[in-house]
Design a protein around this motif. Structure first.
Motif, PDB file in Angstrom:
ATOM      1  N   MET A  50       0.829  -1.204   0.000  1.00 34.03           N
ATOM      2  CA  MET A  50       0.000   0.000   0.000  1.00 34.03           C
ATOM      3  C   MET A  50       0.867   1.258   0.000  1.00 34.03           C
ATOM      4  O   MET A  50       0.612   2.212  -0.740  1.00 34.03           O
ATOM      5  CB  MET A  50      -0.896  -0.023   1.240  1.00 34.03           C
ATOM      6  CG  MET A  50      -1.986   1.009   1.249  1.00 34.03           C
ATOM      7  SD  MET A  50      -3.064   0.777   2.676  1.00 34.03           S
ATOM      8  CE  MET A  50      -4.372  -0.194   1.959  1.00 34.03           C
ATOM      9  N   GLN A  53       2.528   1.970  -3.364  1.00 36.44           N
ATOM     10  CA  GLN A  53       1.631   2.498  -4.392  1.00 36.44           C
ATOM     11  C   GLN A  53       1.208   3.933  -4.102  1.00 36.44           C
ATOM     12  O   GLN A  53       1.114   4.753  -5.015  1.00 36.44           O
ATOM     13  CB  GLN A  53       0.379   1.633  -4.523  1.00 36.44           C
ATOM     14  CG  GLN A  53      -0.461   2.100  -5.704  1.00 36.44           C
ATOM     15  CD  GLN A  53      -1.792   1.420  -5.820  1.00 36.44           C
ATOM     16  OE1 GLN A  53      -2.285   0.855  -4.852  1.00 36.44           O
ATOM     17  NE2 GLN A  53      -2.383   1.469  -6.981  1.00 36.44           N
ATOM     18  N   ALA A  54       0.931   4.237  -2.829  1.00 34.98           N
ATOM     19  CA  ALA A  54       0.377   5.551  -2.495  1.00 34.98           C
ATOM     20  C   ALA A  54       1.493   6.567  -2.327  1.00 34.98           C
ATOM     21  O   ALA A  54       2.171   6.584  -1.319  1.00 34.98           O
ATOM     22  CB  ALA A  54      -0.439   5.440  -1.217  1.00 34.98           C
ATOM     23  N   THR A  58      -0.854  11.067  -4.253  1.00 33.33           N
ATOM     24  CA  THR A  58      -2.127  10.407  -3.931  1.00 33.33           C
ATOM     25  C   THR A  58      -2.838  11.179  -2.827  1.00 33.33           C
ATOM     26  O   THR A  58      -4.035  11.442  -2.902  1.00 33.33           O
ATOM     27  CB  THR A  58      -1.869   8.965  -3.438  1.00 33.33           C
ATOM     28  OG1 THR A  58      -1.094   8.286  -4.404  1.00 33.33           O
ATOM     29  CG2 THR A  58      -3.159   8.212  -3.186  1.00 33.33           C
ATOM     30  N   TYR A  77     -10.413   2.277  -9.476  1.00 29.96           N
ATOM     31  CA  TYR A  77      -9.807   1.241  -8.622  1.00 29.96           C
ATOM     32  C   TYR A  77     -10.653  -0.022  -8.565  1.00 29.96           C
ATOM     33  O   TYR A  77     -10.315  -0.950  -7.850  1.00 29.96           O
ATOM     34  CB  TYR A  77      -9.568   1.808  -7.214  1.00 29.96           C
ATOM     35  CG  TYR A  77      -8.549   2.915  -7.248  1.00 29.96           C
ATOM     36  CD1 TYR A  77      -7.195   2.634  -7.152  1.00 29.96           C
ATOM     37  CD2 TYR A  77      -8.929   4.231  -7.457  1.00 29.96           C
ATOM     38  CE1 TYR A  77      -6.248   3.636  -7.246  1.00 29.96           C
ATOM     39  CE2 TYR A  77      -7.986   5.243  -7.553  1.00 29.96           C
ATOM     40  CZ  TYR A  77      -6.652   4.939  -7.444  1.00 29.96           C
ATOM     41  OH  TYR A  77      -5.710   5.927  -7.542  1.00 29.96           O
ATOM     42  N   ALA A  80      -8.895  -3.378  -9.223  1.00 27.21           N
ATOM     43  CA  ALA A  80      -7.783  -3.823  -8.365  1.00 27.21           C
ATOM     44  C   ALA A  80      -8.069  -5.122  -7.597  1.00 27.21           C
ATOM     45  O   ALA A  80      -7.214  -6.015  -7.588  1.00 27.21           O
ATOM     46  CB  ALA A  80      -7.381  -2.701  -7.416  1.00 27.21           C
ATOM     47  N   ALA A 244      -3.890  -2.676 -12.903  1.00 20.77           N
ATOM     48  CA  ALA A 244      -3.499  -3.254 -11.607  1.00 20.77           C
ATOM     49  C   ALA A 244      -2.744  -4.566 -11.804  1.00 20.77           C
ATOM     50  O   ALA A 244      -1.793  -4.857 -11.074  1.00 20.77           O
ATOM     51  CB  ALA A 244      -4.736  -3.471 -10.740  1.00 20.77           C
ATOM     52  N   GLN A 254       6.653  -3.499  -6.843  1.00 20.73           N
ATOM     53  CA  GLN A 254       5.615  -4.200  -6.076  1.00 20.73           C
ATOM     54  C   GLN A 254       5.969  -5.673  -5.851  1.00 20.73           C
ATOM     55  O   GLN A 254       5.768  -6.199  -4.762  1.00 20.73           O
ATOM     56  CB  GLN A 254       4.260  -4.109  -6.793  1.00 20.73           C
ATOM     57  CG  GLN A 254       3.565  -2.781  -6.631  1.00 20.73           C
ATOM     58  CD  GLN A 254       3.178  -2.479  -5.192  1.00 20.73           C
ATOM     59  OE1 GLN A 254       3.368  -3.269  -4.287  1.00 20.73           O
ATOM     60  NE2 GLN A 254       2.638  -1.297  -4.975  1.00 20.73           N
ATOM     61  N   ASN A 274      -4.759  -5.606   0.551  1.00 17.05           N
ATOM     62  CA  ASN A 274      -4.891  -4.484  -0.384  1.00 17.05           C
ATOM     63  C   ASN A 274      -6.154  -4.589  -1.222  1.00 17.05           C
ATOM     64  O   ASN A 274      -6.766  -3.572  -1.556  1.00 17.05           O
ATOM     65  CB  ASN A 274      -3.660  -4.399  -1.287  1.00 17.05           C
ATOM     66  CG  ASN A 274      -2.525  -3.685  -0.595  1.00 17.05           C
ATOM     67  OD1 ASN A 274      -2.435  -2.470  -0.638  1.00 17.05           O
ATOM     68  ND2 ASN A 274      -1.682  -4.430   0.098  1.00 17.05           N
ATOM     69  N   LYS A 278      -8.114  -1.132  -0.679  1.00 14.79           N
ATOM     70  CA  LYS A 278      -7.743  -0.133  -1.690  1.00 14.79           C
ATOM     71  C   LYS A 278      -8.915   0.803  -2.019  1.00 14.79           C
ATOM     72  O   LYS A 278      -8.766   2.022  -2.033  1.00 14.79           O
ATOM     73  CB  LYS A 278      -7.279  -0.862  -2.957  1.00 14.79           C
ATOM     74  CG  LYS A 278      -6.683   0.032  -4.012  1.00 14.79           C
ATOM     75  CD  LYS A 278      -5.325   0.519  -3.605  1.00 14.79           C
ATOM     76  CE  LYS A 278      -5.100   1.900  -4.139  1.00 14.79           C
ATOM     77  NZ  LYS A 278      -4.110   2.654  -3.427  1.00 14.79           N
ATOM     78  N   GLN A 282      -9.298   4.990  -1.162  1.00 11.88           N
ATOM     79  CA  GLN A 282      -9.473   6.028  -2.183  1.00 11.88           C
ATOM     80  C   GLN A 282     -10.791   6.771  -1.974  1.00 11.88           C
ATOM     81  O   GLN A 282     -10.867   7.984  -2.152  1.00 11.88           O
ATOM     82  CB  GLN A 282      -9.444   5.400  -3.585  1.00 11.88           C
ATOM     83  CG  GLN A 282      -8.083   4.882  -3.994  1.00 11.88           C
ATOM     84  CD  GLN A 282      -7.034   5.973  -4.068  1.00 11.88           C
ATOM     85  OE1 GLN A 282      -7.323   7.116  -4.390  1.00 11.88           O
ATOM     86  NE2 GLN A 282      -5.795   5.639  -3.750  1.00 11.88           N
TER      87      GLN A 282
END
Lengths: 569, 28
Positions: A50, A53-54, A58, A77, A80, A244, A254, A274, A278, A282
């Motif tokens: 997480m 990615q963020a 973000t 998203y 994902a 994704a 990742q 996640n 996720k 968001q």
């Protein structure tokens, strides 16, 4: 920012980095440095995935996006969770069984050396070029509003992340990410509660969402099949799933996170963590932006959120145009506020007719506000062409600086830096290990001691870190460069995913067929990009499918004269 | 079994899409 805020910022950032370096000292073996000590639990992996990615953008931009266009972005998203399940079922067991350090190493096992280098090369090109953006994007926003020097902000944050990533390797990255994401969550939750408290007394949460809905900010899902719509459920599920799949399944920044799991069970549960969190994360960030929009119905917002740029231009301009527009904005906002207050009063009184009337009045007043904002943007563009910065990036930080108490300001600014550093560390760690394993050990020096490769990894990680800092310093001179790198990043992904899907599912296809098919598919994507204007999410779908179809056709032609490379056991 | 975990994740995803659809309808 006052002294307390700076103590929180520097104290927490340095303490987290120092703790990680101290905790991972003395790592001498390559596996420990690149994949960690192999004891990571599902929670560590989940938070690490997480945090990688963020990025800071973000957390800085997503509320701004909610403020401007509502909740619709959350649909991107929707793909994902499905993608993470596919990775958990298909990708992960193969990576773990072959005990690879990098995803591209698997391409070498399954196909041949040139396909492995193509995968690694595309990753290094994409991430290496984009390396500066993770640092540059938050630095430009924070240095502008804080009045800091941009170059000093970039160099300080860049050197800190390079130092602990080089010193501690994979374990230091996941250890720092765990604490950094704690700071980020604490900051975001604190901002959310302060925002709720700062809404006018008597305004219920339901009132706030009703006002947001009246301005079309609550359109979270759009089931229309219209391809021109920016965000729909279908682009989100299909396009978002391909994006994704390629990001979580084939991007080493990742893959390296979940290969560090103590067992396949821990890695899988980390990915499922996640898959579950996720979308809510968001949604929460977008809702924060929507509520900031509601808050600014009752408090006058700046006509242009990047006030530094606005002030500089307003003071330079001789015709007073910008200041006149600011006066118009004040009047338009007062008119809108009166309508919104009448709307809430009518709603509380249960007077449906007056409520509908006030709601229409508020919509009309809002159109006037948007008109003044558009004129202001046009005047600023005219005064300083080339400053195409997105004003939405400045919404959240402006709210924080104007309406949060000291201490919490420090916590939020720390959260932005924590997000920038945590995603940068994941990228640098992956760039260093891919360069070592897929290029240096594969092509330059095949037989050397573990200690030698650990030193090489550190050198390559530091090299990519310095490239990132250099790029970030240079990016300030060319905004278009950033655009170009972002576009490059999004149009390579599909073909790389195609390489992996051919490897997993098309057992008859060999290395030569897939290599040339990938290049042809990438050329097709470039041609489409140059001639069509479709959502960037679709390039991934097209690139991936083209790579797979071309591979089957080419293998059919080649198969007449030669045998395909056998699939990995 | 892992099939149960994946089923649970899909169910949570479906619940989120339903909740977001409901929000869109309630506050439009």
């Amino acid at each position: 920012m006052n002294t307390l805020d700076y103590v929180i910022l520097f104290g927490s950032m340095l303490a987290i980095a120092a703790y990680a370096v101290w905790n991972t000292r003395g790592r001498r073996d390559l596996s420990g440095y690149l994949k960690g000590s192999g004891q990571a639990t599902w929670l560590t992996i989940g938070l690490s995935v997480m945090a990688t990615q963020a990025s800071a953008i973000t957390f800085l931009s997503t509320p701004g996006q909610g403020y401007e266009s509502g909740l619709g972005f959350v649909q991107n998203y929707f793909g994902a969770p499905i993608a993470l399940i596919v990775i958990s079922v298909v990708f992960l067991p193969i990576y773990r069984r072959l005990k690879v350090y990098t995803a591209y190493e698997y391409l070498g096992h399954r196909f041949d050396s040139k396909t492995r280098l193509l995968g690694a090369g595309l990753f290094l090109l994409q991430r290496g070029l984009g390396a500066g953006i993770t640092i540059y994007a938050p630095a430009i926003v924070l240095s502008t509003v804080m009045g800091w020097r941009l170059d000093a902000t970039i160099v300080c944050s860049g050197l800190l992340v390079v130092a602990y990533t080089v010193a501690g390797g994979c374990d230091a990255v996941s250890l720092t990410q765990k604490y950094q994401i704690g700071v980020i969550f604490a900051g975001m939750v604190a901002a959310f509660f302060v925002l709720l408290v700062r809404l006018p007394p008597g305004l219920t949460f339901s009132d706030a969402l009703t006002i947001a809905g009246g301005f079309h900010k609550m359109e979270a899902v759009d089931f229309s099949l219209n391809m021109d719509r920016r965000y729909t459920v279908w682009t989100g599920v299909l396009g978002g799933m391909f994006l994704a799949l390629s990001y979580f399944g084939t991007d080493q920044s990742q893959v390296q996170r979940y290969l560090s799991g103590a067992s396949i069970r821990e890695s899988r549960l980390g990915l499922m963590f996640n898959a579950v969190f996720k979308i809510p994360m968001q949604f929460f960030m977008l809702l924060l932006g929507v509520l900031i929009f509601v808050f600014y119905q009752f408090e006058r917002p700046p006509v242009y959120f990047n006030r530094t740029v606005w002030k500089a231009q307003a003071e330079q301009a001789t015709d007073g145009g910008l200041k006149a527009l600011d006066g118009e904005f004040t009047a338009a906002h007062a008119a809108e506020r009166a309508q919104v207050e009448a709307w809430v009063a009518a709603r509380h009184a249960g007077n449906r007719q007056a409520e509908a009337q006030a709601r229409d009045g508020a919509s009309l007043a809002h159109e006037r506000i948007e008109e003044v904002r558009a004129k202001t943007r046009a005047a600023l563009d005219l005064a300083s062409p080339g400053t195409k910065a997105n004003d939405a990036d400045y919404v959240f930080i402006t709210f924080i600086l104007d309406h949060l108490p000291h201490g919490l300001i420090g916590l939020l600014v720390t959260a932005f830096f924590a997000a920038a550093l945590s995603s940068k560390a994941g990228e640098l760690n992956a760039l260093g290990s891919t360069t070592t394993v897929d290029v240096y050990r594969h092509l330059v020096r095949r037989e050397a001691s573990d200690g030698h490769y650990v030193v090489a990894s550190k050198v390559f990680t530091a090299f990519w870190g310095l490239v990132a800092i250099g790029f970030a310093l240079f990016a300030n001179l060319a905004e278009n460069l950033i655009q170009a790198v972002n576009i490059l990043g999004s149009i390579f992904y599909g073909v790389v995913l195609g390489l992996f899907l051919v490897a997993f599912f098309l057992k008859r296809v060999g290395g030569t067929a897939v290599f040339w098919s990938a290049l042809a598919a990438q050329a097709l994507v470039f041609a489409l990009y140059a001639t069509q204007s479709i959502s960037y999410l679709w390039y991934n779908v097209i690139g991936c499918v083209a790579c797979m179809v071309f591979s089957v056709i080419l293998q059919g032609i080649l198969g007449l004269g030669g045998r395909p490379t056998p699939a990995a056991p | 079994k892992w099939g149960g975990v994946y089923g649970l994740v899909i169910a949570i995803f479906a619940a989120w899409v339903s909740l977001l659809t409901l929000l869109s309808l309630l506050f439009r």
